[in-house]
Design an enzyme around this catalytic site. Structure first.
Site, PDB file in Angstrom:
ATOM      1  N   ASN A   9      31.668  36.937  46.957  1.00 57.92           N
ATOM      2  CA  ASN A   9      31.829  38.494  47.131  1.00 57.92           C
ATOM      3  C   ASN A   9      31.539  39.246  45.938  1.00 57.92           C
ATOM      4  OD1 ASN A   9      33.108  40.848  47.601  1.00 57.92           O
ATOM      5  ND2 ASN A   9      35.170  40.247  47.513  1.00 57.92           N
ATOM      6  N   TRP A  10      30.553  40.074  46.024  1.00 57.52           N
ATOM      7  CA  TRP A  10      29.915  40.815  44.736  1.00 57.52           C
ATOM      8  C   TRP A  10      30.507  41.827  44.392  1.00 57.52           C
ATOM      9  CZ3 TRP A  10      23.815  40.149  45.052  1.00 57.52           C
ATOM     10  CH2 TRP A  10      23.434  38.732  44.850  1.00 57.52           C
ATOM     11  N   LYS A  11      31.508  42.318  45.331  1.00 58.25           N
ATOM     12  CA  LYS A  11      32.387  43.650  45.105  1.00 58.25           C
ATOM     13  C   LYS A  11      31.440  44.765  44.812  1.00 58.25           C
ATOM     14  CE  LYS A  11      36.311  40.860  44.009  1.00 58.25           C
ATOM     15  NZ  LYS A  11      37.486  40.793  43.437  1.00 58.25           N
ATOM     16  N   HIS A  94      40.345  42.709  52.742  1.00 61.60           N
ATOM     17  CA  HIS A  94      40.568  42.267  51.525  1.00 61.60           C
ATOM     18  C   HIS A  94      41.624  43.334  50.492  1.00 61.60           C
ATOM     19  CE1 HIS A  94      39.536  41.573  46.902  1.00 61.60           C
ATOM     20  NE2 HIS A  94      38.808  40.553  47.545  1.00 61.60           N
ATOM     21  N   GLU A  96      41.715  44.580  47.652  1.00 63.00           N
ATOM     22  CA  GLU A  96      41.389  45.783  46.829  1.00 63.00           C
ATOM     23  C   GLU A  96      41.112  46.974  47.982  1.00 63.00           C
ATOM     24  OE1 GLU A  96      37.975  43.840  45.031  1.00 63.00           O
ATOM     25  OE2 GLU A  96      39.342  42.732  43.738  1.00 63.00           O
ATOM     26  N   GLU A 164      43.913  34.792  49.864  1.00 61.08           N
ATOM     27  CA  GLU A 164      43.987  35.359  48.459  1.00 61.08           C
ATOM     28  C   GLU A 164      45.009  36.048  48.011  1.00 61.08           C
ATOM     29  OE1 GLU A 164      39.399  36.181  47.898  1.00 61.08           O
ATOM     30  OE2 GLU A 164      40.235  38.008  48.505  1.00 61.08           O
ATOM     31  N   GLY A 170      41.024  38.001  40.067  1.00 60.53           N
ATOM     32  CA  GLY A 170      40.301  38.553  39.240  1.00 60.53           C
ATOM     33  C   GLY A 170      41.112  38.527  37.678  1.00 60.53           C
ATOM     34  N   SER A 210      40.234  33.694  41.505  1.00 60.34           N
ATOM     35  CA  SER A 210      39.981  33.089  40.431  1.00 60.34           C
ATOM     36  C   SER A 210      39.294  31.852  40.559  1.00 60.34           C
ATOM     37  CB  SER A 210      41.135  33.195  39.226  1.00 60.34           C
ATOM     38  OG  SER A 210      41.211  34.410  38.867  1.00 60.34           O
ATOM     39  N   GLY A 231      34.909  35.604  43.825  1.00 55.84           N
ATOM     40  CA  GLY A 231      34.370  36.944  43.335  1.00 55.84           C
ATOM     41  C   GLY A 231      33.688  36.986  41.874  1.00 55.84           C
ATOM     42  N   GLY A 232      34.173  36.765  40.980  1.00 58.93           N
ATOM     43  CA  GLY A 232      33.537  37.193  39.588  1.00 58.93           C
ATOM     44  C   GLY A 232      32.374  35.780  39.252  1.00 58.93           C
TER      45      GLY A 232
HETATM   46  P1  PGA Z   1      37.852  36.625  41.963  1.00 61.04           P
HETATM   47  O1  PGA Z   1      37.628  37.637  43.440  1.00 61.04           O
HETATM   48  O2  PGA Z   1      37.157  35.325  42.182  1.00 61.04           O
HETATM   49  O3  PGA Z   1      36.956  37.398  41.007  1.00 61.04           O
HETATM   50  O4  PGA Z   1      39.161  36.384  41.625  1.00 61.04           O
HETATM   51  C1  PGA Z   1      38.108  36.895  44.474  1.00 61.04           C
HETATM   52  C2  PGA Z   1      37.978  38.068  45.635  1.00 61.04           C
HETATM   53  O5  PGA Z   1      38.656  39.087  45.490  1.00 61.04           O
HETATM   54  O6  PGA Z   1      37.525  37.812  46.728  1.00 61.04           O
END
Ligand code: PGA
Length: 256
Positions: A9-11, A94, A96, A164, A170, A210, A231-232
Site C-alpha cells: 500500500n503506497w498510500k 483503511h 486512515e 490492521e 506506521g 509495521s 505500507g512503509g
Molecule cells: P505500515 O502501514 O506498514 O506503514 O505500518 C500499513 C498499512 O497502513 O496498510
C-alpha cells in the site's frame, strides 16, 4: 488451500515518475517469486502507468479507495467502473480513511457491495485503536466492523480481510505474531458466524501494521496469517522483494 498475498500500500507517496522508478526497481526480482499473490496499490494517478508496466508480469494491481456510485456529479471521486479497467483489487475501510476522512461502516459497506458488483476484489481493513485494545474492547470493535462492513454481502463473494491494528500502523510497533494470529483467528470465527465455517476457512486474512523484512517470517509462520498489507516497507524495493520472498518460502510449502 489459501493462496498467500503480499500487498504493498503506497498510500499518498510517489509521483507518477517516482512510481515508475519504484516499480522498475522491484519488478525483475518480484516477478520471479512464485507461490504468493503479489499486489501493488499505488495512488490512483499511477494506476494506468503501472498497468502498462506490469502487463505480462505476475504482479497485480489494486486501488486504495473508491466511491460506491458508478458515475455522477461527485467531484473528486473515483468509481468502480473506472477502476475495473485498471486493476483487480481495491482497499476499503483503511483506518486512515476511517479516522482522517470520517468514513463510517455504512459507507464502507456500500463501497464493498459496489466493488463486488463490478468484479473488483475488496480488501476490507478492520482493526482496533490503542485505547480500545487497552480497555479490552478490541474484539467488540472488530466484530462490529465486520458485521457492518459485510452486511448483505453474499457468502460466495471474493473478498480479502486485512487485520490492521491502528496502533501498529506506521509506528514501527507491529503486533506480535501471537497477537496477530489470535485476532485473525477471532476474525475467522466471526466470518463463520456471519457466513459459514467452510467459507470462513477459504477467506484470506492478512496482517498489516509495521510489517518489515525483519518480522515477516515470524508473522507468516502462523498458519492463521495468510499474508500482509505492507505500507512503509513497500516503498523500499529491496525490502519489499525480501518480504515477498520470505512469505513465499514459508507459505509456499502448503501450495499445491
Ligand atoms: P505500515 O502501514 O506498514 O506503514 O505500518 C500499513 C498499512 O497502513 O496498510
Amino acid at each position: 488451500m489459501r493462496m498467500p498475498i503480499i500487498a504493498g500500500n503506497w498510500k499518498m507517496y510517489t509521483t507518477p515518475a517516482e512510481a515508475r522508478k519504484l516499480v522498475l526497481d522491484m519488478l525483475p526480482a518480484l516477478d520471479k517469486v512464485e507461490g504468493v499473490d503479489k499486489l501493488l496499490c499505488p495512488p490512483f494517478v499511477s494506476l494506468l502507468l503501472l498497468k502498462e508496466l506490469l502487463k505480462d508480469t505476475s504482479i497485480r494491481l489494486g486501488a486504495q479507495n473508491m466511491y460506491f456510485e458508478v458515475k455522477g456529479a461527485y467531484t473528486g471521486e473515483i468509481s468502480p467502473l473506472m477502476l475495473v479497467e485498471l486493476c483487480h483489487f481495491v482497499i476499503l475501510g483503511h483506518s486512515e480513511r476511517r479516522w482522517y476522512f470520517g468514513e463510517n461502516d455504512r459507507l464502507i459497506n456500500n463501497k464493498i457491495k459496489s466493488a463486488l458488483s463490478h468484479k473488483l476484489i475488496p480488501i476490507l481493513c478492520v482493526g482496533e485503536r490503542l485505547r480500545e485494545r487497552e480497555s479490552g474492547r478490541a474484539q467488540e470493535v472488530i466484530s462490529n466492523q465486520l458485521y457492518a462492513g459485510l452486511s448483505d454481502v453474499a457468502t460466495s463473494s471474493e473478498i480479502v480481510i486485512a487485520y490492521e491494528p491502528v496502533w501498529a500502523i506506521g509506528t514501527g510497533k507491529a503486533a506480535t505474531s501471537k497477537q496477530a494470529a489470535d485476532t485473525i483467528k477471532f476474525i475467522r470465527d466471526t466470518l463463520a458466524s456471519i457466513w459459514d465455517g467452510r467459507r470462513a476457512q477459504e477467506i484470506r486474512i492478512l496482517y498489516g501494521g509495521s510489517v518489515t523484512g525483519e518480522n515477516i517470517t515470524e508473522l507468516v509462520s502462523q498458519s492463521e496469517i495468510d499474508g500482509a498489507l505492507v505500507g512503509g516497507a513497500s516503498l523500499r524495493p529491496e525490502e519489499f522483494v525480501s518480504i515477498v520472498s520470505q512469505a513465499a518460502k514459508i507459505k509456499g510449502k502448503s501450495i499445491i
